[in-house]
Design a protein around this motif. Structure first.
Motif, PDB file in Angstrom:
ATOM      1  N   THR A   1     139.589 -15.951 112.325  1.00  0.00           N
ATOM      2  CA  THR A   1     138.335 -16.485 112.851  1.00  0.00           C
ATOM      3  C   THR A   1     137.233 -16.287 111.817  1.00  0.00           C
ATOM      4  N   GLU A   2     136.125 -16.968 112.013  1.00  0.00           N
ATOM      5  CA  GLU A   2     134.999 -16.812 111.099  1.00  0.00           C
ATOM      6  C   GLU A   2     134.497 -15.372 111.100  1.00  0.00           C
ATOM      7  N   GLU A   3     134.554 -14.712 112.249  1.00  0.00           N
ATOM      8  CA  GLU A   3     134.136 -13.315 112.319  1.00  0.00           C
ATOM      9  C   GLU A   3     135.068 -12.433 111.500  1.00  0.00           C
ATOM     10  N   GLU A   4     136.370 -12.701 111.591  1.00  0.00           N
ATOM     11  CA  GLU A   4     137.339 -11.933 110.799  1.00  0.00           C
ATOM     12  C   GLU A   4     137.121 -12.167 109.306  1.00  0.00           C
TER      13      GLU A   4
ATOM     14  N   ARG B   1     134.272 -12.901 107.839  1.00  0.00           N
ATOM     15  CA  ARG B   1     133.061 -12.174 107.437  1.00  0.00           C
ATOM     16  C   ARG B   1     133.337 -10.686 107.310  1.00  0.00           C
ATOM     17  N   ARG B   2     134.216 -10.155 108.186  1.00  0.00           N
ATOM     18  CA  ARG B   2     134.516  -8.727 108.152  1.00  0.00           C
ATOM     19  C   ARG B   2     135.430  -8.387 106.958  1.00  0.00           C
TER      20      ARG B   2
END
Length: 362
Positions: A193-196, A198-199
Motif C-alpha cells: 500500500t502507499e502507507e507501506e 512511505r514507511r
C-alpha cells in the motif's frame, strides 16, 4: 494467484515472476534474445489484475530513466534488455546506484562487441561486475543457470535491492533466456500500500504540494567534500553486501584433483563434463558463482586448496578468469577456455581443454 507448476522459457518465466513478486512497473524495449519478457507481460495484462504498469518505452535510454523515476518514488520497478541495450542504459544505471535506489535490471546476454550476434554469450561480465557505467559503484549481480532460478532471482533481486537500497542485476546468458524447463511459480505476493511504501522507503520523493517537506532524489552533489562522504557511504554499503550476500554452489569439490569455475548455463555443461571426465579417471570439482558481485573469492580460494589446477570456462575471451586468478593468488595454474560468437562448447570440449591446458601441459 496460487503456486503453480508450468513449462516455459526463461524469458517468459521472468515476466510471470515479476507479476507474482509484486513488481509495480516494468519499462522495456524489444531486443533479441530477451523480447519475450515484454511480449509475455503484454499478453498477461497485469495492469488489469495487480495494477502493474507495463510500458514499451521509445528507447533503452527512456526505459532506464523511467525505472529511475519509479524507483525514486519507492516503487518496485524493473527493466530488461540484452547486451547492446544494456550498454545504452549504463548512464541511467550509474545514476540509480549513486542515488541509492532499489531497482532490478535483467540482461540476457548476446554475443558482441557491437551489434554482434543474437546468439548467447557471457561477454558482459566486465560490464555488470566492474560497474559498466561511470564512477565507483557496484550492482548486486545474480547469475541464474536454470529457468527456476530466473523465477527465484526476481524475488531475490527485489529483496536485496530494497534491503540495501542498491540496484540489482540478473545476468543471464541467452541459453537460459531461451530454453524451456519446468518451473514452480510462487504465490502472488501482495502489492504494498502507499502507507507501506512511505514507511519502508522514507527517502522516496513524494511530490507534496501542501507545504510539508518534499524529498528530492538526485545523484548530483557539487561540493567535493560532500561527494566524498557519499562515496564512502556507498563503499561501506558494498562491504556489508560482500559480508552478507555472497552466494555460490559447489559440486564434487572435496574429492577432486582439478577445479572448474563456471557460471550460468555453462556450469551445467561443465557438470556433464565432470561426468565424462570421471569415466576417464579424472576427478573434477565445480564451483558455480551465483553472485558474480559480490564474487565468492574466499570460497574459490578454499575450493582450490590441494588441487592441481583450475580451468575457468566462459562464453567469452576471458573475463571472470581474472577474478578467479586473484582469488587463487598464483598458488596453482589457472587457465581459461571460452568460445565466442555464439558458439556453445560441448562437454567433451571442456574435458579436452582441461587435459590440454592443465593436465598434459608441459
Amino acid at each position: 494467484m496460487k503456486e503453480e507448476v508450468r513449462l516455459m522459457k526463461g524469458n517468459e518465466a521472468i515476466a510471470h515472476a515479476a507479476i507474482r513478486y509484486g513488481c509495480d512497473g516494468y519499462f522495456g524495449y524489444p531486443i533479441t534474445p530477451q523480447s519475450e519478457v515484454l511480449e509475455t507481460l503484454e499478453e498477461l495484462m497485469p495492469w488489469e489484475t495487480t495494477g502493474m504498469v507495463v510500458l514499451q518505452a521509445e528507447s533503452e535510454v527512456a526505459a532506464i530513466n523511467m525505472v529511475y523515476g519509479g524507483a525514486a518514488s519507492g516503487k518496485a520497478v524493473m527493466t530488461s534488455s540484452s547486451s547492446p541495450g544494456v550498454s545504452l542504459k549504463q548512464e541511467g544505471i550509474s545514476y540509480i546506484a549513486a542515488a541509492s535506489l532499489p531497482a532490478l535490471i535483467l540482461n540476457v546476454m548476446r554475443g558482441g562487441p557491437g551489434l554482434g550476434t543474437i546468439q548467447p554469450s557471457q561477454a558482459d561480465y566486465f560490464q555488470a561486475v566492474k560497474g559498466g557505467g561511470h564512477g565507483d559503484y557496484h550492482l548486486i549481480v545474480l547469475a541464474p543457470s536454470t529457468v527456476q532460478e530466473m523465477v527465484d532471482f526476481v524475488g531475490l533481486g527485489f529483496d536485496l535491492a530494497f534491503k540495501y537500497s542498491n540496484p540489482a542485476m540478473i545476468l543471464a546468458d541467452g541459453i537460459v533466456g531461451q530454453m524451456m524447463e519446468k518451473v514452480v511459480l510462487p504465490e502472488q505476493r501482495p502489492r504494498r500500500t502507499e502507507e507501506e511504501i512511505r514507511r519502508q522507503c522514507p527517502w522516496a520523493t513524494n511530490g507534496r504540494k501542501d507545504g510539508r517537506k518534499r524529498n528530492v532524489v538526485t545523484s548530483l552533489e557539487l561540493e567535493s567534500s560532500k561527494m566524498e562522504v557519499i562515496n564512502h557511504q556507498l563503499q561501506a554499503r558494498y562491504r556489508e553486501i560482500e559480508k552478507n550476500e555472497t552466494r555460490w554452489e559447489e559440486i564434487g569439490v572435496e574429492d577432486a584433483d582439478y577445479l572448474i569455475v563456471a557460471f550460468g548455463s555453462i556450469a551445467r555443461i561443465c557438470d556433464k563434463a565432470r561426468e565424462i571426465a570421471a569415466e576417464k579417471g579424472i576427478k573434477i570439482g565445480i564451483v558455480r558463482p551465483i553472485t558474480l558481485w559480490p564474487f565468492p573469492s574466499e570460497a574459490i580460494s578454499k575450493a582450490a586448496e590441494g588441487k592441481k589446477g583450475v580451468l575457468v570456462v566462459e562464453l567469452n575471451a576471458g573475463q571472470m578468469v581474472e577474478d578467479v586468478r586473484l582469488a587463487v593468488h598464483d598458488r596453482l595454474p589457472v587457465e581459461h577456455f571460452g568460445r565466442m560468437g555464439g558458439i556453445i562448447p560441448s562437454p567433451e570440449e571442456v574435458v579436452d581443454a582441461l587435459e590440454e591446458k592443465i593436465i598434459n601441459k608441459k
